[in-house]
Design a protein around this motif. Sequence first.
Motif, PDB file in Angstrom:
ATOM      1  N   UNK A  18       0.104   4.609   2.935  1.00 23.17           N
ATOM      2  CA  UNK A  18       0.183   4.440   4.387  1.00 23.17           C
ATOM      3  C   UNK A  18      -0.717   5.463   5.055  1.00 23.17           C
ATOM      4  N   UNK A  19      -1.585   4.972   5.928  1.00 23.89           N
ATOM      5  CA  UNK A  19      -2.471   5.845   6.686  1.00 23.89           C
ATOM      6  C   UNK A  19      -2.247   5.637   8.173  1.00 23.89           C
ATOM      7  N   UNK A  20      -2.278   6.737   8.913  1.00 23.43           N
ATOM      8  CA  UNK A  20      -2.243   6.692  10.371  1.00 23.43           C
ATOM      9  C   UNK A  20      -3.594   7.193  10.861  1.00 23.43           C
ATOM     10  N   UNK A  21      -4.497   6.269  11.064  1.00 23.51           N
ATOM     11  CA  UNK A  21      -5.853   6.669  11.405  1.00 23.51           C
ATOM     12  C   UNK A  21      -6.481   7.393  10.227  1.00 23.51           C
ATOM     13  N   UNK A  22      -6.919   8.626  10.448  1.00 25.68           N
ATOM     14  CA  UNK A  22      -7.531   9.418   9.376  1.00 25.68           C
ATOM     15  C   UNK A  22      -6.504  10.205   8.567  1.00 25.68           C
ATOM     16  N   UNK A  23      -5.253  10.110   8.962  1.00 24.84           N
ATOM     17  CA  UNK A  23      -4.206  10.866   8.276  1.00 24.84           C
ATOM     18  C   UNK A  23      -3.564   9.989   7.219  1.00 24.84           C
ATOM     19  N   UNK A  24      -3.574  10.464   5.981  1.00 25.67           N
ATOM     20  CA  UNK A  24      -3.012   9.718   4.859  1.00 25.67           C
ATOM     21  C   UNK A  24      -1.617  10.280   4.551  1.00 25.67           C
ATOM     22  N   UNK A  25      -0.590   9.524   4.906  1.00 15.71           N
ATOM     23  CA  UNK A  25       0.781   9.999   4.746  1.00 15.71           C
ATOM     24  C   UNK A  25       1.330   9.714   3.356  1.00 15.71           C
ATOM     25  N   UNK A  26       0.955   8.585   2.770  1.00 11.24           N
ATOM     26  CA  UNK A  26       1.385   8.210   1.418  1.00 11.24           C
ATOM     27  C   UNK A  26       0.207   7.655   0.661  1.00 11.24           C
ATOM     28  N   UNK A  27       0.224   7.874  -0.650  1.00  8.77           N
ATOM     29  CA  UNK A  27      -0.870   7.357  -1.470  1.00  8.77           C
ATOM     30  C   UNK A  27      -0.377   7.045  -2.879  1.00  8.77           C
ATOM     31  N   UNK A  28      -0.589   5.800  -3.321  1.00  9.13           N
ATOM     32  CA  UNK A  28      -0.315   5.414  -4.702  1.00  9.13           C
ATOM     33  C   UNK A  28       1.124   5.563  -5.140  1.00  9.13           C
ATOM     34  N   UNK A  29       2.083   5.236  -4.273  1.00 11.11           N
ATOM     35  CA  UNK A  29       3.497   5.418  -4.589  1.00 11.11           C
ATOM     36  C   UNK A  29       4.052   4.193  -5.311  1.00 11.11           C
ATOM     37  N   UNK A  30       4.654   4.431  -6.472  1.00 10.21           N
ATOM     38  CA  UNK A  30       5.353   3.396  -7.226  1.00 10.21           C
ATOM     39  C   UNK A  30       6.853   3.688  -7.167  1.00 10.21           C
ATOM     40  N   UNK A  31       7.633   2.664  -6.898  1.00 11.90           N
ATOM     41  CA  UNK A  31       9.077   2.844  -6.809  1.00 11.90           C
ATOM     42  C   UNK A  31       9.749   1.511  -7.097  1.00 11.90           C
ATOM     43  N   UNK A  32      10.841   1.557  -7.838  1.00  9.73           N
ATOM     44  CA  UNK A  32      11.585   0.343  -8.148  1.00  9.73           C
ATOM     45  C   UNK A  32      13.065   0.574  -7.899  1.00  9.73           C
TER      46      UNK A  32
END
Length: 290
Positions: A18-32
């Motif tokens: 999840x990105x908010x403009x240029x700010x990357x809040x989450x990256x490559x998250x795997x969850x089950x």
Amino acid sequence: MTPKDDGGALVELRGVGKSYGNIRALSGVDLSVRPGRVTCVLGDNGAGKSTLIKIISGLHRHTEGEFLAGGEPVSFSSPREALDRGIATVYQDLATVPLMPVWRNFFLGSELTRGPRPVRRLDIARMKRTADQELRAMGIVLDDLEQPLGTLSGGQRQSVAIARAVHFGARVLILDEPTAALGVRQSGVVLKYVAAARDRGLGVVFITHNPHHAYMVGDHFSVLRLGTMELSASRSEVGLEELTNHMAGGAELAALKHELAQVRGVDTGELPEESDLRTPAPTGAAGTSA
């Protein structure tokens, strides 16, 4: 929502970001999230826990990766859409009215009515009876459902919110830091009902910054750090000490141990060595969680 061909997962995230403009809040998250399992998501302030909750609960859309509900790709545009798929979120503020009776809070926004239109009336007797039955089914026994919700302890209020979500069809229950503002005894009350929800077959996502609380009820542990998944391991793969080290930023402490040792009055004997911080190798989605 029922699990399909994805190995039984009710909800699964694959490489979600999840990105908010240029700010990357989450990256490559795997969850089950699987039925009858508690998936604990841990992380310090700013780790990305709130963003993760907002994606799963429908408040925000993810900007990368896949979000599957019941094996089908989804991208919720509102919490109502998530709730329609059986995903309910209990936030820290509980979305309750402290001055209203317990039974009224149980049905807040979904009141039962009776009689012909346009003069339908609240079916108070049925709401009281149903609330009492559902609370007792979760092991919650209250002497007086007429008492204002605000007179209950923090643990009891959390428990009422959990029972309410279960009654209204939740298959996936997201709990946002339910023990954060509670004492030891009341935290134990909440953890008891987290386990009760798991035993009723729900998939529970337990968001917390307390590894001890997580380890008491968790089946799978995911540690977020600066928006990325630092650790994803089942209960059989990680112990409480290692989980605590990851949660507390043990890697940084290990790297600084030799420098801290030179500071007078600092005991570094209990700090971890870098070799102690083994991280289980990722196995695809984080949900090999039993």
